[in-house]
Design a protein around this motif. Structure first.
Motif, PDB file in Angstrom:
ATOM      1  N   MET A  16       0.817  -1.210   0.000  1.00 19.92           N
ATOM      2  CA  MET A  16       0.000   0.000   0.000  1.00 19.92           C
ATOM      3  C   MET A  16       0.854   1.266   0.000  1.00 19.92           C
ATOM      4  SD  MET A  16      -3.203  -1.178   2.463  1.00 19.92           S
ATOM      5  CE  MET A  16      -2.645  -0.160   3.737  1.00 19.92           C
ATOM      6  N   SER A  17       2.081   1.192   0.484  1.00 28.39           N
ATOM      7  CA  SER A  17       2.904   2.400   0.578  1.00 28.39           C
ATOM      8  C   SER A  17       3.692   2.698  -0.699  1.00 28.39           C
ATOM      9  CB  SER A  17       3.875   2.293   1.756  1.00 28.39           C
ATOM     10  OG  SER A  17       4.801   1.242   1.541  1.00 28.39           O
ATOM     11  N   VAL A  18       3.905   1.728  -1.572  1.00 32.62           N
ATOM     12  CA  VAL A  18       4.697   1.946  -2.791  1.00 32.62           C
ATOM     13  C   VAL A  18       4.092   3.023  -3.692  1.00 32.62           C
ATOM     14  CG1 VAL A  18       5.457   0.844  -4.936  1.00 32.62           C
ATOM     15  CG2 VAL A  18       5.843  -0.281  -2.747  1.00 32.62           C
ATOM     16  N   PRO A  19       2.781   3.029  -3.979  1.00 33.29           N
ATOM     17  CA  PRO A  19       2.241   4.116  -4.813  1.00 33.29           C
ATOM     18  C   PRO A  19       2.417   5.497  -4.182  1.00 33.29           C
ATOM     19  CG  PRO A  19       0.677   2.318  -4.698  1.00 33.29           C
ATOM     20  CD  PRO A  19       1.760   2.016  -3.718  1.00 33.29           C
ATOM     21  N   GLY A  20       2.301   5.577  -2.873  1.00 32.05           N
ATOM     22  CA  GLY A  20       2.503   6.853  -2.187  1.00 32.05           C
ATOM     23  C   GLY A  20       3.931   7.343  -2.320  1.00 32.05           C
ATOM     24  N   LEU A  21       4.886   6.442  -2.239  1.00 38.34           N
ATOM     25  CA  LEU A  21       6.289   6.818  -2.388  1.00 38.34           C
ATOM     26  C   LEU A  21       6.598   7.260  -3.817  1.00 38.34           C
ATOM     27  CD1 LEU A  21       8.060   4.082  -0.238  1.00 38.34           C
ATOM     28  CD2 LEU A  21       7.758   6.498   0.311  1.00 38.34           C
ATOM     29  N   ALA A  22       5.974   6.624  -4.790  1.00 38.88           N
ATOM     30  CA  ALA A  22       6.193   7.014  -6.182  1.00 38.88           C
ATOM     31  C   ALA A  22       5.654   8.425  -6.417  1.00 38.88           C
ATOM     32  CB  ALA A  22       5.527   6.019  -7.126  1.00 38.88           C
ATOM     33  N   GLY A  23       4.492   8.734  -5.855  1.00 38.28           N
ATOM     34  CA  GLY A  23       3.922  10.079  -5.973  1.00 38.28           C
ATOM     35  C   GLY A  23       4.797  11.111  -5.286  1.00 38.28           C
ATOM     36  N   TYR A  24       5.353  10.739  -4.137  1.00 38.87           N
ATOM     37  CA  TYR A  24       6.247  11.646  -3.422  1.00 38.87           C
ATOM     38  C   TYR A  24       7.500  11.927  -4.252  1.00 38.87           C
ATOM     39  CZ  TYR A  24       9.521  13.426  -0.007  1.00 38.87           C
ATOM     40  OH  TYR A  24      10.453  14.197   0.649  1.00 38.87           O
ATOM     41  N   ALA A  25       8.028  10.913  -4.914  1.00 32.64           N
ATOM     42  CA  ALA A  25       9.224  11.101  -5.742  1.00 32.64           C
ATOM     43  C   ALA A  25       8.928  12.032  -6.919  1.00 32.64           C
ATOM     44  CB  ALA A  25       9.730   9.747  -6.249  1.00 32.64           C
ATOM     45  N   ARG A  26       7.755  11.911  -7.536  1.00 33.74           N
ATOM     46  CA  ARG A  26       7.373  12.816  -8.635  1.00 33.74           C
ATOM     47  C   ARG A  26       7.293  14.254  -8.158  1.00 33.74           C
ATOM     48  NH1 ARG A  26       3.988   8.498  -9.917  1.00 33.74           N
ATOM     49  NH2 ARG A  26       2.228   9.468  -8.856  1.00 33.74           N
ATOM     50  N   GLN A  27       6.677  14.456  -6.995  1.00 28.96           N
ATOM     51  CA  GLN A  27       6.558  15.805  -6.445  1.00 28.96           C
ATOM     52  C   GLN A  27       7.926  16.378  -6.073  1.00 28.96           C
ATOM     53  OE1 GLN A  27       3.857  17.561  -6.694  1.00 28.96           O
ATOM     54  NE2 GLN A  27       2.900  15.748  -7.565  1.00 28.96           N
ATOM     55  N   ALA A  28       8.806  15.531  -5.554  1.00 28.71           N
ATOM     56  CA  ALA A  28      10.144  15.992  -5.198  1.00 28.71           C
ATOM     57  C   ALA A  28      10.920  16.414  -6.438  1.00 28.71           C
ATOM     58  CB  ALA A  28      10.891  14.889  -4.448  1.00 28.71           C
ATOM     59  N   ARG A  29      10.794  15.668  -7.536  1.00 23.72           N
ATOM     60  CA  ARG A  29      11.467  16.053  -8.789  1.00 23.72           C
ATOM     61  C   ARG A  29      10.922  17.378  -9.315  1.00 23.72           C
ATOM     62  NH1 ARG A  29      11.603  10.438  -9.849  1.00 23.72           N
ATOM     63  NH2 ARG A  29       9.565  10.485 -10.847  1.00 23.72           N
ATOM     64  N   LEU A  30       9.601  17.567  -9.214  1.00 22.17           N
ATOM     65  CA  LEU A  30       8.989  18.813  -9.674  1.00 22.17           C
ATOM     66  C   LEU A  30       9.496  19.997  -8.853  1.00 22.17           C
ATOM     67  CD1 LEU A  30       6.895  20.295 -11.460  1.00 22.17           C
ATOM     68  CD2 LEU A  30       5.217  19.789  -9.670  1.00 22.17           C
ATOM     69  N   LYS A  31       9.522  19.852  -7.535  1.00 23.52           N
ATOM     70  CA  LYS A  31       9.998  20.929  -6.677  1.00 23.52           C
ATOM     71  C   LYS A  31      11.473  21.232  -6.921  1.00 23.52           C
ATOM     72  CE  LYS A  31       6.787  20.325  -2.857  1.00 23.52           C
ATOM     73  NZ  LYS A  31       6.634  19.945  -1.444  1.00 23.52           N
TER      74      LYS A  31
END
Length: 146
Positions: A16-31
């Motif tokens: 359940m946590s893997v999709p959340g981590l992938a979304g966090y990584a996308r947001q971190a790259r954007l920032k």
């Protein structure tokens, strides 16, 4: 049996946590890309003022880079931002896509031309970096999702 139950629960939590981590990584790259673009804009403006020569920030969507160029001698500075594949950078002038992918800072620190918005997007979210034409001031605004 208890060990298998514990391992099953751990597996569910990880799954359940893997999709959340992938979304966090996308947001971190954007920032990170947004911060780097803002840094290059500030650098180009500072160089234009201190060297008393126009400096430009060029956005090349094909190679995925943003770089600073001395307009007088076309010298490219070593500071280059390379954005990752899911992140795109585009320019807008007056709400329309910009014809030229280059912002030029005058020796006074202002922009040549009108106010420009640089849109940094990862497909889900967009950050708008606005550079005011008259002053060269840089403002970052997160855009609503969707």
């Amino acid at each position: 049996v208890e060990l298998l139950v514990v391992l099953g629960v751990i597996g569910l939590i990880v799954g359940m946590s893997v999709p959340g981590l992938a979304g966090y990584a996308r947001q971190a790259r954007l920032k990170a890309t947004t911060r780097q673009v803002v840094g290059l804009l500030g650098l180009a403006r500072s160089l234009a003022i201190s060297a008393r020569q126009a400096h430009a920030v060029e956005v090349d969507a094909e190679t995925g880079t943003v770089r600073v160029v001395n307009v007088v001698n076309e010298e490219v500075l070593e500071q280059v931002v390379r954005f990752s594949v899911p992140v795109t950078v585009s320019l807008e002038v007056g709400g329309e896509p910009a014809v030229e992918s280059r912002l030029v800072f005058r020796p006074a620190g202002s922009l040549e031309g009108r106010t420009v918005r640089i849109l940094v997007s990862n497909g889900e979210r967009t950050h708008a970096v606005t550079v005011t034409g008259a002053t060269g001031a840089v403002v970052v605004e997160p855009q609503p999702a969707g």
